[in-house]
Design an enzyme around this catalytic site. Structure first.
Site, short mmCIF file in Angstrom:
data_model
loop_
_atom_site.label_atom_id
_atom_site.label_comp_id
_atom_site.label_asym_id
_atom_site.label_seq_id
_atom_site.Cartn_x
_atom_site.Cartn_y
_atom_site.Cartn_z
N HIS A 1 0.85 -1.20 0.00
CA HIS A 1 0.00 0.00 0.00
C HIS A 1 0.88 1.25 0.00
O HIS A 1 0.85 2.05 0.92
CB HIS A 1 -0.94 0.00 1.21
N HIS B 1 -8.44 -0.48 1.86
CA HIS B 1 -7.40 -0.85 0.90
C HIS B 1 -7.41 0.28 -0.13
O HIS B 1 -8.33 1.07 -0.17
CB HIS B 1 -7.71 -2.21 0.31
P1 FDA Z 1 -1.29 1.20 -10.76
O1 FDA Z 1 -0.15 0.35 -10.37
O2 FDA Z 1 -2.63 0.59 -10.77
O3 FDA Z 1 -1.06 1.78 -12.23
C1 FDA Z 1 0.18 2.22 -12.70
C2 FDA Z 1 0.30 1.81 -14.16
O4 FDA Z 1 1.37 2.51 -14.76
C3 FDA Z 1 0.60 0.33 -14.34
O5 FDA Z 1 -0.29 -0.23 -15.29
C4 FDA Z 1 2.04 0.31 -14.85
O6 FDA Z 1 2.33 -0.79 -15.69
C5 FDA Z 1 2.12 1.63 -15.57
N1 FDA Z 1 3.48 2.17 -15.68
C6 FDA Z 1 4.40 2.27 -14.70
N2 FDA Z 1 5.51 2.87 -15.17
C7 FDA Z 1 5.28 3.15 -16.48
C8 FDA Z 1 6.05 3.77 -17.50
N3 FDA Z 1 7.28 4.24 -17.27
N4 FDA Z 1 5.49 3.87 -18.74
C9 FDA Z 1 4.23 3.43 -18.99
N5 FDA Z 1 3.47 2.83 -18.04
C10 FDA Z 1 3.99 2.70 -16.81
N6 FDA Z 1 -5.92 -2.51 -3.01
C11 FDA Z 1 -7.23 -2.78 -2.80
O7 FDA Z 1 -8.05 -1.87 -2.89
N7 FDA Z 1 -7.64 -4.02 -2.45
C12 FDA Z 1 -6.77 -5.06 -2.33
O8 FDA Z 1 -7.18 -6.18 -2.01
C13 FDA Z 1 -5.39 -4.80 -2.58
N8 FDA Z 1 -4.47 -5.80 -2.50
C14 FDA Z 1 -3.23 -5.62 -3.05
C15 FDA Z 1 -2.41 -6.72 -3.28
C16 FDA Z 1 -1.20 -6.55 -3.95
C17 FDA Z 1 -0.32 -7.74 -4.21
C18 FDA Z 1 -0.79 -5.26 -4.38
C19 FDA Z 1 0.51 -5.07 -5.10
C20 FDA Z 1 -1.61 -4.17 -4.12
C21 FDA Z 1 -2.82 -4.33 -3.47
N9 FDA Z 1 -3.69 -3.27 -3.27
C22 FDA Z 1 -5.00 -3.52 -2.95
C23 FDA Z 1 -3.25 -1.90 -3.58
C24 FDA Z 1 -3.82 -1.35 -4.89
O9 FDA Z 1 -4.09 -2.36 -5.81
C25 FDA Z 1 -2.86 -0.31 -5.49
O10 FDA Z 1 -2.51 0.63 -4.52
C26 FDA Z 1 -3.51 0.44 -6.65
O11 FDA Z 1 -4.01 -0.47 -7.62
C27 FDA Z 1 -2.53 1.41 -7.27
O12 FDA Z 1 -3.17 2.16 -8.27
P2 FDA Z 1 -2.37 3.29 -9.07
O13 FDA Z 1 -3.33 3.89 -10.02
O14 FDA Z 1 -1.69 4.16 -8.11
O15 FDA Z 1 -1.22 2.51 -9.84
#
Ligand code: FDA
Length: 570
Positions: A506, A549
C-alpha cells in the site's frame, strides 16, 4: 519521430489512469492517449480467476520492484509488487473494496487541501461504483450493506464473490472477533470502519471474473475513436515546451519506447497526467527535471522545477501472518475482516502507550527529517505527526486490520498496522529510466510501528485461542510456541515480527497532495507545483495512509481529478 498529437496524454493505464482516460474521452472532441508499459490481460487466468490471488506474483505482469536493504528490519530487502498490465495493480491485487475512515479523509483538509474531506469525496466513491446487491444466499452468509453509501450506476462492479463461505462459518468467525470486544458492523464503507464485517470485492459476479480497472473503465469505451491506447510502451520522461511564453514551465509531450522497441515522442496540447503508480510517477518527475535539484544534478538532469519533496514521504504498511492447524476443512471465499482501534489492541495499556507515543513525536520528527537528509522540515513533521497521533488516540480510528482465512485443515490470519509513522523515499539512481530506483520504505524506523505490530500479533493469538475457535483450532503453526512462547517478552515478539513481515503493497504519498509549505508536490487539483500542465493522479498523491485498501479511494480520487481537469478545459 512524432507519431501523434493529443489533447491529453496519460502515463500509465492503471487503476487511476483508466478512470481519467475514460472520463476525459467522454467528450468526442477531446483526444486522449494512454501509454501503458504492460499488455492487455483480459484473457490471463492469473488475473481473471476470482480465487487466484497470488498467481500473478513473479510473472511478467508483476513489476516486482526491490527495496533497498531495510536498516530497521535485519537489512533484508523487500519485494514491492505492482501490476504491469492494462489495469495496473488492480489486475493482481486482493480485490478488497474498502474505503477509509471519515476522520482520516477529513484530516487531508488540515494539510492545506481545502475541500478534501469525507463528505466531498463520498459522491466520487459512489460515482465510481456499480454495487451488485448480494443474493439471498449471500445475505444469509453475512453480506450486509447500507445502500445509502453505495453507487449503483458507476463503472466499477463491486459486491461479494460467488462461493462465499457460508452462514455457519460466518457465525463462528463473528463469535471469534466479538469475543475480543470488537462489535459486528454491517457496513465498513460508510466512513466508520471499527468492527468485524464481511467486506465486498471488486468482482463481476455474473461473469465470475475479477473486476480490474481495464475491465471496468476501459473495455466499455475501447471503441472511442478519440481514445488511443499504446500498450507495451514504456515512458521515459516528459518533454518541455521550449516555445511557451508562459512564465511557468509547460510540458508538451512524452518520450517512450514503443512495443517494437523504437524510441517515440508524442505531443500533448493540454496536459500530461502521470498515473504510473506511487513507485513510478515520482521517478518520471525526476527524470523530467522536476524534483530535488541535488539529486537531479547528481545524475546530470537539467533542473526545470526545484521541488525537493518529490519522492519523499513514502509510506507503506507491514504485513504479518499467524497460521493455525485446524481439525476442520473449509472451502469458499473468506472475506472476513476486523478493524481494531488502539484501545481494542492495547486494552489497559492504552494510556501508557498513548503517553509514550505522545512523548516521542519530537523524536519521530527528528528521525524522519534526518533520514531525508534535511529535505523534510522538523516543524512540519511535528505538525503532520500530531495530526496522525490525534487520529490514532483521539479519534480512535482503526489502527490494525486482521483478516482470517479458514482453509484446508488450517486457519490463516494476516494482519497489518494501518497507520505507521515511518517515512521513506524513492529516487532515481541514474538518468537512464530503466535503472532500478532506490526504494526505501524504512519499515519499523519508528517504535510505534513495531509496538503496534506486536500488539496486533498478540491479538491474532488471542483470536485463535478464543473460546469460539477452541473446538476448531488445534495448534499454532506460525509464529509457533517454540519461537514465541506464551507470555513471550516484546523483544521476542519483535524478532518474530521483523523476521516474518512483508510489504503490505500500500505505497502512497511519493507526490503528496499537501500545501507546498508542508512539503506537498501537488495542489488540491493534483497539479504539480511550479508546472503549468502536469498532474499526478494515482496513489502517489494520497498524503496519509487510509484504513481501507487503496483502490476504492484511488478510483474516487481519479473521478474527482477528472472533474478538476474538465473544469479547466471543457
Ligand atoms: P497502478 O499500479 O494501478 O497503475 C500504474 C500503471 O502505470 C501500471 O499499469 C504500470 O504498468 C504503468 N506504468 C508504470 N511505469 C510506467 C512507464 N514508465 N510507462 C508506462 N506505463 C507505466 N488494493 C485494494 O483496494 N484491495 C486489495 O485487495 C489490494 N491488494 C493488493 C495486493 C497486492 C499484491 C498489491 C501489489 C496491491 C494491493 N492493493 C489492494 C493496492 C492497490 O491495488 C494499489 O494501490 C492500486 O491499484 C494502485 O493504483 P495506481 O493507479 O496508483 O497505480
Amino acid at each position: 519521430d512524432s507519431v501523434g498529437v493529443y489533447d491529453f496524454i496519460i502515463v500509465g493505464g492503471g487503476t487511476a489512469g483508466l478512470v481519467i482516460a475514460n472520463r476525459l474521452s467522454e467528450d468526442t472532441d477531446t483526444s486522449v492517449a494512454i501509454i501503458e508499459a504492460g499488455d492487455l490481460v483480459f484473457n490471463n487466468k492469473n488475473v481473471s480467476d476470482v480465487d487466484g490471488y497470488g498467481l500473478a506474483f513473479g510473472t511478467a505482469i508483476d513489476w516486482q520492484y526491490e527495496s533497498v536493504p531495510q536498516a530497521y528490519a535485519g537489512n533484508k530487502s523487500q519485494t514491492m509488487r505492482a501490476g504491469k498490465a492494462l489495469g495496473g495493480t488492480s489486475t493482481i491485487n486482493g480485490m478488497a473494496y474498502l474505503r477509509a475512515q471519515a476522520a482520516q479523509i477529513d484530516a487531508w483538509e488540515h494539510l492545506g487541501n481545502d475541500g478534501w474531506n469525507w463528505k466531498s469525496l463520498l459522491p466520487y466513491y459512489k460515482q465510481s461504483e456499480h454495487f451488485q446487491l448480494p443474493t439471498a444466499e449471500q445475505c444469509l452468509a453475512g453480506a450486509a450493506y447500507d445502500i445509502g453509501v453505495h453507487g449503483t450506476t458507476g463503472y466499477l462492479k463491486t459486491g461479494w464473490n460467488n462461493g462465499l463461505l457460508g452462514e455457519n462459518v460466518t457465525s463462528l468467525i463473528n463469535a471469534t472477533y466479538t469475543s475480543t470486544g470488537l462489535p459486528y458492523i454491517q457496513e465498513p464503507n460508510g466512513g466508520s470502519m471499527r468492527g468485524f464485517t464481511r467486506y465486498p470485492a471488486t468482482v463481476d459476479r455474473e461473469l465470475n471474473v475479477r473486476e480490474d480497472a481495464g475491465r471496468a473503465y476501459y473495455l466499455p469505451v475501447q471503441n472511442r475513436t478519440n481514445l488511443h491506447l499504446y500498450t507495451n510502451s514504456f515512458v521515459q520522461r516528459m518533454t518541455w515546451d521550449g516555445a511557451s511564453k508562459n512564465s511557468t514551465p509547460r510540458v508538451d509531450g512524452v518520450q517512450f519506447t514503443d512495443a517494437s522497441g523504437k524510441q517515440k515522442t508524442i505531443s500533448a496540447k493540454k496536459e500530461v497526467i502521470l498515473s504510473a503508480g506511487a513507485l513510478r510517477s515520482p521517478l518520471i518527475l525526476e527524470l523530467s527535471g522536476i524534483g530535488n535539484s541535488a539529486i537531479l544534478q547528481q545524475h546530470g538532469i537539467d533542473v526545470k522545477v526545484d521541488l525537493p519533496t518529490v519522492g519523499e514521504n513514502l509510506q507503506d504498511q507491514t504485513t504479518g501472518a499467524g497460521a493455525y492447524s485446524s481439525n476442520t476443512s473449509f472451502s469458499g471465499t473468506a472475506d472476513y475482516v476486523g478493524y481494531f482501534s488502539v484501545a481494542d489492541i492495547f486494552g489497559n495499556d492504552t494510556c501508557d502507550f498513548n503517553s509514550t507515543v505522545r512523548g516521542s513525536i519530537l523524536q519521530y520528527a527528528t528521525s524522519v527529517v534526518e533520514a531525508s537528509n534535511g529535505v523534510l522540515d522538523q516543524k512540519v513533521m511535528e505538525k503532520l505527526f500530531m495530526i496522525h497521533y490525534d487520529l490514532i488516540f483521539k479519534d480512535q480510528i482503526p489502527i490494525s486490520e486482521i483478516l482470517v482465512t479458514p482453509g484446508q485443515d488450517r486457519m490463516d490470519f494476516s494482519y497489518w498496522g494501518l497507520l505507521p509513522f515511518s517515512r521513506g523515499s524513492i529516487h532515481i539512481q541514474s538518468n537512464d529510466s530503466t535503472t532500478p530506483a532506490a526504494i526505501n520504505p524504512n519499515y519499523f524506523q519508528l517504535d510505534y510501528d513495531l509496538k503496534q505490530q506486536i500488539g496486533t500479533a498478540k491479538t491474532v493469538r488471542k483470536l485463535a485461542g478464543s473460546d469460539a475457535l477452541c473446538e476448531v483450532v488445534t495448534g499454532e503453526l506460525s509464529p509457533g510456541l517454540q519461537s514465541v512462547p506464551l507470555n513471550a517478552s516484546d523483544d521476542v515478539w519483535a524478532k518474530a515480527v521483523k523476521a516474518g513481515y512483508r510489504s503490505n503493497y500500500h505505497y502512497i504519498s511519493t507526490a503528496a497532495m499537501m500545501a507546498q509549505d508542508l512539503g506537498g508536490v501537488v495542489d488540491t487539483n493534483l497539479s504539480v507545483y511550479g508546472v503549468d500542465n502536469v498532474r499526478v493522479v494515482d496513489a502517489s498523491v494520497i498524503p496519509f495512509q487510509v484504513c481501507g485498501h487503496l483502490t476504492a479511494t484511488i478510483y474516487a480520487i481519479a473521478e474527482r481529478a477528472a472533474d478538476a481537469i474538465k473544469q479547466r478545459y471543457y
